[in-house]
Design an enzyme around this catalytic site. Structure first.
Site, short mmCIF file in Angstrom:
data_model
loop_
_atom_site.label_atom_id
_atom_site.label_comp_id
_atom_site.label_asym_id
_atom_site.label_seq_id
_atom_site.Cartn_x
_atom_site.Cartn_y
_atom_site.Cartn_z
N SER A 30 113.00 -0.52 61.61
CA SER A 30 112.90 -0.61 60.15
C SER A 30 111.42 -0.66 59.77
O SER A 30 110.70 0.28 60.08
CB SER A 30 113.67 -1.83 59.63
OG SER A 30 113.66 -1.87 58.22
N THR A 31 110.96 -1.73 59.14
CA THR A 31 109.58 -1.82 58.68
C THR A 31 108.60 -1.60 59.83
O THR A 31 108.66 -2.29 60.84
CB THR A 31 109.32 -3.20 58.05
OG1 THR A 31 110.34 -3.48 57.10
CG2 THR A 31 107.96 -3.23 57.37
N HIS A 84 115.65 2.66 59.05
CA HIS A 84 115.97 2.41 57.65
C HIS A 84 115.05 3.26 56.78
O HIS A 84 113.84 3.04 56.76
CB HIS A 84 115.77 0.93 57.31
CG HIS A 84 116.69 0.01 58.06
ND1 HIS A 84 116.43 -1.33 58.22
CD2 HIS A 84 117.87 0.25 58.68
CE1 HIS A 84 117.42 -1.89 58.92
NE2 HIS A 84 118.29 -0.95 59.21
N MET A 128 112.19 -5.55 59.48
CA MET A 128 112.52 -6.74 58.70
C MET A 128 114.02 -7.00 58.77
O MET A 128 114.82 -6.06 58.76
CB MET A 128 112.10 -6.51 57.25
CG MET A 128 112.37 -7.68 56.31
SD MET A 128 111.72 -7.35 54.65
CE MET A 128 112.83 -6.07 54.07
N ASP A 178 119.21 -6.50 61.35
CA ASP A 178 120.06 -5.36 61.67
C ASP A 178 119.76 -4.85 63.09
O ASP A 178 118.60 -4.67 63.44
CB ASP A 178 119.83 -4.24 60.66
CG ASP A 178 120.80 -3.08 60.84
OD1 ASP A 178 121.95 -3.33 61.24
OD2 ASP A 178 120.41 -1.94 60.56
#
Length: 373
Positions: A172-173, A198, A291, A294
């Site tokens: 993600s991030t 993401h 972040m 997940d």
């Protein structure tokens, strides 16, 4: 005594966007909007005066575009930056360039009804600002140049059998650049790789194209029903879950519009669970920077089945949320710095380590000129 609030400087040429962002962020007691600027030159002065912890930065602005300003900022005064991007093909490409330059994350703003569009994900926006404040800005670290694709190696497809290895990666991030580093270290005949990052729908296609240019493997945005073959990488489309299923002895991509999981679609957990169900011990998996949580439970399921699993370590993660959650619940067999993950995945998959991984990031040690910000 209350913890110190996170100081935010908003940089956007739209007075409406500045007003809405200020309203949304100021509603959280942990955040303090210390100022706003209509262009990068004003922002430069306010950074010196206000010493913000986080900058929200528009891409397209007068007097100096956001990318030029970001490049100067990361070279001379590195700090956490959250990009504010238009949800367009051009906005996607520019935003991916911004992430390469060192921006930590981004949010998208709609072309119409900006106030309602931003208010719709106010909570996510506040969460992103907090995560970015605690992130490690990459600055202008630089990466190794893309390696030329070996057509002979990429065209070689082994016969399908039920013991084909599949590598599954979630992020993600900070993940767009972390994934790039892993893929740059992969040989053209590496086992098939499935990836969930993401990312919004408009951004996943340009992201896949960028990864294809950087990797010796063939990289594409996954399509429903597409066969999964060695030497190829399949990236989940934005706003659709990617599942790995089996059709006879073949592995196949299946896309789904099922509800978000862990607030995300695509969800890493959805992909990892499908890999656990249909690939089992023939899978190897890695959970990279991001972040939230997940992917952590899906990684745990894979490890409990006997598949090899790893998580990116805290020191090399932009945000140690997802991999940190996996480590805490015992889902990661090993915890590794980013530059070692590709070789570990290849070793588990029965492939020799790639020499390219030794050179990833080598250009980042170049000295920068000492100039005043």
């Amino acid at each position: 005594m209350n913890a110190r609030r996170i100081k935010v400087l908003i940089v956007d040429d739209s007075a409406l966007v500045r007003s809405v962002l200020t309203e949304i962020l100021s509603a959280d007691p942990a955040l303090e909007v210390v100022g706003a600027a209509a262009d990068p030159l004003i922002a430069r002065d306010k950074i010196k005066q206000l010493h913000p912890d986080v900058l929200t930065l528009d891409v397209e602005m007068p007097r100096m575009d956001g990318l030029t300003f970001l490049e100067n900022l990361m070279r001379l005064h590195p700090m956490p930056v959250l990009m504010v991007s238009s949800l367009t093909a051009h906005g996607a490409d520019v935003t991916l360039q911004a992430l390469e330059l060192g921006a930590v994350d981004f949010i998208t703003k709609p072309a119409l009804d900006v106030r309602a569009g931003l208010q719709a994900y106010a909570e996510l926006l506040r969460d992103k600002v907090k995560a970015v404040a605690n992130a490690r800005p990459r600055g202008s670290l630089g990466l190794a140049a893309p390696r030329p694709r070996s057509d002979a190696g990429a065209a070689t497809v082994r016969h399908f059998n039920t013991t084909e290895k599949i590598i599954a990666i979630g992020a993600s991030t900070g993940g767009t650049e972390a994934i790039k580093e892993v893929l740059m270290a992969m040989p053209p005949d590496a086992p098939a790789i499935v990836i969930t990052q993401h990312i919004p729908a408009m951004f996943s296609g340009p992201f896949a194209a960028r990864m294809d240019r950087a990797s010796a493997m063939s990289v594409c945005e996954a399509q429903d029903g597409q066969q999964i073959v060695p030497g190829h990488v399949y990236i989940a489309p934005g706003d659709r879950h990617l599942r790995v299923t089996r059709s006879g002895a073949r592995y196949v991509c299946r896309l789904s519009d099922a509800p978000p999981e862990n607030r995300h679609r695509p969800s890493v957990d959805v992909m990892f669970q499908s890999v656990a169900e249909n690939v089992g011990t023939n899978a190897v998996a890695a959970l990279l920077t991001g972040m939230g949580e997940d992917g952590a439970r899906g990684l745990l399921t894979l490890r409990q089945l006997g598949a090899h699993t790893c998580a990116q370590d805290e020191a090399s993660s932009v945000v140690w949320g997802m991999p940190g959650a996996a480590v805490r619940m015992g889902a990661a067999e090993v915890v590794l710095p980013l530059h070692r993950i590709a070789d570990q995945l290849l070793a588990w998959a029965g492939q020799p380590a790639s020499r390219a991984s030794q050179h990833v990031g080598a250009q980042g040690s170049a000295a920068m000129a000492d100039k005043r910000f």
